[in-house]
Design an enzyme around this catalytic site. Structure first.
Site, PDB file in Angstrom:
ATOM      1  N   LYS A   1      -4.111  -1.981  10.111  1.00  0.00           N
ATOM      2  CA  LYS A   1      -4.560  -2.410   8.758  1.00  0.00           C
ATOM      3  C   LYS A   1      -4.626  -3.765   8.340  1.00  0.00           C
ATOM      4  O   LYS A   1      -5.080  -4.134   7.075  1.00  0.00           O
ATOM      5  CB  LYS A   1      -3.515  -1.741   7.924  1.00  0.00           C
TER       6      LYS A   1
ATOM      7  N   ASP B   1       0.978  -1.207   0.121  1.00  0.00           N
ATOM      8  CA  ASP B   1      -0.067   0.218  -0.012  1.00  0.00           C
ATOM      9  C   ASP B   1       1.065   1.129   0.031  1.00  0.00           C
ATOM     10  O   ASP B   1       1.778   1.423   0.877  1.00  0.00           O
ATOM     11  CB  ASP B   1      -0.918   0.136   1.206  1.00  0.00           C
TER      12      ASP B   1
ATOM     13  N   GLU C   1     -10.287   3.844   3.717  1.00  0.00           N
ATOM     14  CA  GLU C   1      -9.538   4.628   3.166  1.00  0.00           C
ATOM     15  C   GLU C   1     -10.122   4.486   1.766  1.00  0.00           C
ATOM     16  O   GLU C   1     -10.069   3.195   1.291  1.00  0.00           O
ATOM     17  CB  GLU C   1      -7.814   4.325   3.287  1.00  0.00           C
TER      18      GLU C   1
ATOM     19  N   ARG D   1      -7.949   3.718  13.447  1.00  0.00           N
ATOM     20  CA  ARG D   1      -7.302   4.844  13.745  1.00  0.00           C
ATOM     21  C   ARG D   1      -6.519   4.881  15.072  1.00  0.00           C
ATOM     22  O   ARG D   1      -5.366   5.204  15.304  1.00  0.00           O
ATOM     23  CB  ARG D   1      -8.130   6.309  13.624  1.00  0.00           C
TER      24      ARG D   1
ATOM     25  N   ASP E   1      -9.170   0.320   2.139  1.00  0.00           N
ATOM     26  CA  ASP E   1      -7.956  -0.015   3.198  1.00  0.00           C
ATOM     27  C   ASP E   1      -8.519   0.265   4.516  1.00  0.00           C
ATOM     28  O   ASP E   1      -8.317   1.282   4.944  1.00  0.00           O
ATOM     29  CB  ASP E   1      -6.712   0.710   2.763  1.00  0.00           C
TER      30      ASP E   1
ATOM     31  N   THR F   1      -8.934  -5.680   3.868  1.00  0.00           N
ATOM     32  CA  THR F   1      -8.804  -4.887   2.696  1.00  0.00           C
ATOM     33  C   THR F   1      -9.915  -5.358   1.666  1.00  0.00           C
ATOM     34  O   THR F   1      -9.865  -6.330   1.433  1.00  0.00           O
ATOM     35  CB  THR F   1      -7.500  -4.757   2.282  1.00  0.00           C
TER      36      THR F   1
ATOM     37  N   GLN G   1      -3.932   2.269  15.294  1.00  0.00           N
ATOM     38  CA  GLN G   1      -2.879   2.800  14.536  1.00  0.00           C
ATOM     39  C   GLN G   1      -1.887   3.776  15.039  1.00  0.00           C
ATOM     40  O   GLN G   1      -0.726   3.797  15.078  1.00  0.00           O
ATOM     41  CB  GLN G   1      -3.505   3.343  13.125  1.00  0.00           C
TER      42      GLN G   1
ATOM     43  N   GLU H   1      -9.307   4.013  -2.102  1.00  0.00           N
ATOM     44  CA  GLU H   1      -8.085   3.923  -2.661  1.00  0.00           C
ATOM     45  C   GLU H   1      -8.541   3.073  -4.109  1.00  0.00           C
ATOM     46  O   GLU H   1      -9.820   2.515  -4.331  1.00  0.00           O
ATOM     47  CB  GLU H   1      -7.066   2.961  -2.066  1.00  0.00           C
TER      48      GLU H   1
ATOM     49  N   HIS I   1      -3.747  13.994   1.165  1.00  0.00           N
ATOM     50  CA  HIS I   1      -4.008  13.042   2.165  1.00  0.00           C
ATOM     51  C   HIS I   1      -2.891  13.031   3.183  1.00  0.00           C
ATOM     52  O   HIS I   1      -3.009  13.325   4.378  1.00  0.00           O
ATOM     53  CB  HIS I   1      -4.208  11.634   1.797  1.00  0.00           C
TER      54      HIS I   1
ATOM     55  N   GLU J   1     -10.317  12.413   7.745  1.00  0.00           N
ATOM     56  CA  GLU J   1     -10.042  13.894   7.135  1.00  0.00           C
ATOM     57  C   GLU J   1     -11.533  14.399   7.189  1.00  0.00           C
ATOM     58  O   GLU J   1     -11.454  15.801   7.349  1.00  0.00           O
ATOM     59  CB  GLU J   1      -9.478  13.707   5.709  1.00  0.00           C
TER      60      GLU J   1
HETATM   61 CA    CA Z   1      -3.912   3.142   2.800  1.00  0.00          CA
END
Ligand code: CA
Length: 440
Positions: free
Chosen positions: A276, A149, A222, A260, A256, A280, A263, A224, A156, A387
């Site tokens: 993570k 990834d 996420e 948080r 993904d 996925t 993480q 992506e 971002h 975000e």
């Molecule tokens: Ca990612």
């Protein structure tokens, strides 16, 4: 197998080309004849997973077409690579084979070609070869040997750096010099529709000395895309940036999922791990780079100019509209929570692949490379709840009532993406996942 000419390939992209499968000609359909994305499916009648192509509201069974003698591959290739539960054996035949099959399929499915009647007017074959998409169970399209990834959206990286480090120096100095990435976990990549269990893990609460163990409280998406490696490289033999796109089979949407709070506690110094690795999600149809060719655009200007090994002439961005939708359990409709575009990505797929291999790392057919969260320049174009809500400080209002800082149990998150043509669109289908409560 004939080597497809540029003219043959151009014909498959002709915006005027129509299919005798009427649903494929609907301007809002993700799978017009210009798309022809590859996937793997099975049905209630035939549980054996095999390779298919989405066309309109149908799946065309390539294993059946091959057995009927309607798809020619190289003379040395007599085995039916479509009667497999993954695309890998087909992809391994190489780019000429992908292109030849695309050209053959387009001719069989189009109106007004020499091959139009072959399938259209053979009722018995059509009954075996076409399955309603609604009746197909879609599987993970590729066996994925490795998943990497990246972190290639400047917006971002700037947003995350502002939130967690320092708004004045949001981007670390290495970010503008290389596509930052990490090795992810291939075993937990799942196909769209697979439920995702909220992870448990170590949470470091601000008012406590030591972490507690419990369910993630800041579960996020996420937004992506991912690309699938179509031709690998040998150990010690890097892929040049100029050649890198020839190594890419196609693209999927990729979510993904990210915890948080887990993480933030675990990521120093080696990067994300359990935050993570729990899941996925990817979309089931692989849209080939050939189908995306009309939507090629220039990538953003790169300043400073990248080092030589990351340079490529021409345009390497793609104009892919992207959306994120959230539907709470039982809600009558979803709320669109973000709209953005893949064209904002700073580092290109070619640069990512060149950088990935430059130290000598080999890649293999089916490897999945995530783009990194795709955030645009405006607050409604950010690709994560982190975000969009600025770490839950500004919760999102949902159409059906209630607000969200992060994801709640029962929420269903959907990614959608498409390239808008003139009167048609080349779509990716959906990338969906619903969150189940954490294991006790
Ligand atoms: Ca990612």
């Amino acid at each position: 197998m004939n080597h497809p000419t540029t003219r043959d390939l151009q014909a498959t992209l002709d915006p005027q080309r129509k299919s005798w499968i009427d649903s494929a000609n609907d301007a809002a359909c993700d799978f017009p004849i210009q798309n022809l994305p590859f996937g793997v499916f099975s049905t209630a009648q035939d549980a054996q997973a095999r390779v298919g192509v989405a066309i309109g509201d149908q799946v065309l069974d390539l294993a059946v077409l091959h057995d009927a003698g309607l798809l020619s591959l190289s003379s040395a290739q007599s085995a039916n690579v479509f009667a497999r539960a993954a695309l890998n054996d087909f992809i391994a035949l190489g780019r000429d084979a992908w292109r030849s099959v695309r050209v053959q399929l387009s001719s069989l499915l189009a109106t007004g070609t020499a091959e139009t009647a072959t399938l259209r007017d053979d009722a018995a074959l059509r009954a075996r070869a076409l399955v309603k998409l609604a009746d197909a169970k879609l599987h993970l399209p590729v066996d994925i040997p490795g998943y990497t990834d990246f972190y290639s959206s400047k917006e971002h990286a700037t947003n995350v750096g502002s939130m967690f480090r320092d708004p004045k120096n949001a981007l670390l100095p290495n970010w503008s010099e290389m596509p930052i990435g990490y090795n992810g976990r291939a075993s937990s990549v799942v196909v769209s529709g697979t439920p995702v269990r909220r992870p448990n893990g170590q949470l470091k609460l601000p008012d406590q000395e030591r972490p507690v163990f419990g369910a993630c409280r800041k579960l996020d998406i996420e937004l992506e895309t991912g690309f699938i490696v179509g031709r690998g490289n040998a150990l010690g033999e890097p892929i040049a940036c100029e050649d890198a796109e020839a190594h890419i089979f196609g693209m999927v949407l990729l979510n993904d999922w990210s915890a948080r709070d887990i993480q933030q506690w675990e990521y120093v110094p080696l990067g994300p791990f359990n935050a993570k690795t729990f899941a996925t999600t990817i979309s089931p149809w692989v849209v080939t780079l050939d189908a995306l060719e009309p939507f090629r655009v220039a990538q953003p200007v790169q300043e400073p100019q990248p080092l030589d090994y990351l340079r490529h002439a021409g345009k390497h961005g793609f104009d892919i509209a992207l959306e994120v939708l959230l539907r709470p359990e039982g809600a009558s409709e979803a709320t669109t929570i973000a709209r953005t575009n893949f064209r904002h990505m700073y580092w290109t797929m070619a640069q990512q692949l060149a950088h990935h291999t430059v130290a000598g790392c080999n890649t293999r057919v089916g490897d999945l490379m995530g783009s990194g969260t795709i955030s645009g320049p405006t607050p409604d174009s950010f690709g994560s709840l982190l975000e969009l809500t600025w770490n839950a400080k500004n919760p999102l209002e949902l159409k059906t009532g209630g607000t969200r800082g992060f994801i709640e149990d029962g929420d269903e998150l959907t990614l959608a993406g498409w390239c808008q043509g003139d009167g048609y669109r080349v779509g990716f289908g959906e990338c969906v996942g619903k969150i189940l409560p954490a294991a006790r």
